[in-house]
Write a protein that holds these residues in place. Sequence first.
Motif, PDB file in Angstrom:
ATOM      1  N   LYS A 101      -4.671  -8.591  -1.865  1.00  0.00           N
ATOM      2  CA  LYS A 101      -5.582  -8.806  -0.731  1.00  0.00           C
ATOM      3  C   LYS A 101      -6.413 -10.073  -0.929  1.00  0.00           C
ATOM      4  CE  LYS A 101      -6.065  -3.897   0.478  1.00  0.00           C
ATOM      5  NZ  LYS A 101      -6.991  -2.738   0.517  1.00  0.00           N
TER       6      LYS A 101
ATOM      7  N   SER B  22       0.826  -1.216   0.000  1.00  0.00           N
ATOM      8  CA  SER B  22       0.000   0.000   0.000  1.00  0.00           C
ATOM      9  C   SER B  22       0.856   1.259   0.000  1.00  0.00           C
ATOM     10  CB  SER B  22      -0.929   0.012   1.220  1.00  0.00           C
ATOM     11  OG  SER B  22      -1.771  -1.110   1.243  1.00  0.00           O
ATOM     12  N   CYS B  23       2.058   1.172   0.569  1.00  0.00           N
ATOM     13  CA  CYS B  23       2.940   2.336   0.654  1.00  0.00           C
ATOM     14  C   CYS B  23       3.865   2.479  -0.559  1.00  0.00           C
ATOM     15  CB  CYS B  23       3.792   2.250   1.919  1.00  0.00           C
ATOM     16  SG  CYS B  23       2.843   2.326   3.453  1.00  0.00           S
TER      17      CYS B  23
ATOM     18  N   VAL C 169       1.665   2.175  -6.961  1.00  0.00           N
ATOM     19  CA  VAL C 169       1.073   0.841  -7.055  1.00  0.00           C
ATOM     20  C   VAL C 169      -0.351   0.945  -7.582  1.00  0.00           C
ATOM     21  CG1 VAL C 169       0.236   0.841  -4.660  1.00  0.00           C
ATOM     22  CG2 VAL C 169       0.669  -1.319  -5.822  1.00  0.00           C
ATOM     23  N   ASP C 170      -0.694   0.067  -8.490  1.00  0.00           N
ATOM     24  CA  ASP C 170      -2.022   0.059  -9.098  1.00  0.00           C
ATOM     25  C   ASP C 170      -3.046  -0.512  -8.122  1.00  0.00           C
ATOM     26  OD1 ASP C 170      -4.190  -1.454 -10.922  1.00  0.00           O
ATOM     27  OD2 ASP C 170      -3.362   0.242 -12.030  1.00  0.00           O
ATOM     28  N   THR C 171      -4.224   0.089  -8.083  1.00  0.00           N
ATOM     29  CA  THR C 171      -5.282  -0.373  -7.178  1.00  0.00           C
ATOM     30  C   THR C 171      -5.676  -1.818  -7.464  1.00  0.00           C
ATOM     31  OG1 THR C 171      -6.154   1.881  -7.037  1.00  0.00           O
ATOM     32  CG2 THR C 171      -7.599   0.104  -6.316  1.00  0.00           C
ATOM     33  N   ALA C 172      -5.716  -2.177  -8.756  1.00  0.00           N
ATOM     34  CA  ALA C 172      -6.085  -3.541  -9.125  1.00  0.00           C
ATOM     35  C   ALA C 172      -5.063  -4.544  -8.615  1.00  0.00           C
ATOM     36  CB  ALA C 172      -6.225  -3.649 -10.641  1.00  0.00           C
TER      37      ALA C 172
ATOM     38  N   LEU D  74      -3.154  -4.145  -5.924  1.00  0.00           N
ATOM     39  CA  LEU D  74      -3.334  -4.224  -4.479  1.00  0.00           C
ATOM     40  C   LEU D  74      -4.546  -5.083  -4.121  1.00  0.00           C
ATOM     41  CD1 LEU D  74      -2.515  -3.363  -1.643  1.00  0.00           C
ATOM     42  CD2 LEU D  74      -3.859  -1.277  -1.959  1.00  0.00           C
ATOM     43  N   ASP D  75      -5.638  -4.928  -4.856  1.00  0.00           N
ATOM     44  CA  ASP D  75      -6.826  -5.760  -4.621  1.00  0.00           C
ATOM     45  C   ASP D  75      -6.515  -7.229  -4.878  1.00  0.00           C
ATOM     46  OD1 ASP D  75      -8.314  -3.560  -3.932  1.00  0.00           O
ATOM     47  OD2 ASP D  75      -9.250  -3.316  -5.898  1.00  0.00           O
ATOM     48  N   ASN D  76      -5.720  -7.494  -5.911  1.00  0.00           N
ATOM     49  CA  ASN D  76      -5.324  -8.868  -6.233  1.00  0.00           C
ATOM     50  C   ASN D  76      -4.542  -9.485  -5.080  1.00  0.00           C
ATOM     51  OD1 ASN D  76      -3.245 -10.893  -7.396  1.00  0.00           O
ATOM     52  ND2 ASN D  76      -4.740 -10.736  -9.038  1.00  0.00           N
TER      53      ASN D  76
END
Length: 397
Positions: free
Chosen positions: A52, A38-39, A43-46, A48-50
């Motif tokens: 998680k 996250s820091c 970083v792409d939101t997609a 990061l969601d992947n």
Amino acid sequence: MNTEDFKREIDGMFPCRWAEDFIQDTQNVFNKYIDIVSCLDGVDTAVLDNVKNLCSSLIDVVNLYYDGRKGEAFMAFSTIMNGGADFEGLFNSIGCIDVNSDEFYYRAREREIEEEFSILNMFHIPLNKRGIVSTQRYSSPGYPCLYLGNSAYSCWEEMRRIPFDNLMFSAYKVKYPFKVFDMRVPSDSDYASEALAQTIKRIPLMLACSFIVKNTSDVFKPEYIIPQMLVETIISNNRKITQHEKSAIDPDVIWGVIYTSTHISNDFPYGKKFLENIVLPVIESNNPSHYCYCLASLFEISKPSCYEYESLKENTTRMFWKEVGQEKTEEEILREQYDQSKMGYLEDKLKNSQFETLPHIVIGCPSKGILFPNVEGATINVPVRSSGPFTIEEYNP
């Protein structure tokens, strides 16, 4: 956080440890990783969601296993790796690497008094001795696998540092390229911009496979749940595709896993580059010769030897010096230090010793055979790997 800081944070997470509750502590490791990602700058939101979703899915797998639903746990993990109708699995999104011809790997066994060692003794545990195959990080009890290290040092660490002179070693020289799934700690090149997203996606699985065993004497080791399922998924996939679609020696078949050892120590300066291992599950599990011809076809194997034998053949006194005025990278310095060690000396002797091949013949076709087209005079080319001459005889059932 830039990529240099990100890399430093990831290196600091490996190998993983747990204290009291394996599932909760695994979740804590994942939470820390999610915070780090996250820091990361840009970083792409997609992505990061992947990350998680993957972390959550891996925790679900371990929970199912702990709940006694091992079949459901395996199905859930297989879906993570193979994908589903609406998402891509890790085998496709992460990919594999090729182990190339002429690369060297090593295998060690403890020397026993008056035991005659051959290259067969240095191969995987025979198929007719499954009873002695214990649980290991990437292999389940009763199913033989071939474990190799990329250095004599790696083998020694995996052998829990028994006296080095009590170990017999063989070098394995790769004859044919083969694919393995990459579970190594990321290297510098993995953090380059074009590879970064893929690296971020695979790190949760790498972390899940990299927990240090807390209680070595325990029969059940929760640290092995995910890595053993990874190899079982590879075995299951291979059985499906090699029945009707591909041969076991097809270049697209994934043979096993390459991973970084968890036995990293500050006692020696060599680091994780010298601590890479490969695990290859047997492909032919019922061969009358009691070893896998497919695995045998991949390597030439050196005659077993040990440091004591090699050092007795010559004066092993070596001079150490520092070259003046020559700039060297840290990697070059470590390589020179390693080459001058007992382990580097023995590797050099093994690489230049006599190599042999275990007897084998492998027919490059699906296990269910070949379907010839209904055309007169039709031919099909079938690759064959053999350790020597062979003849084809007509079969009359």
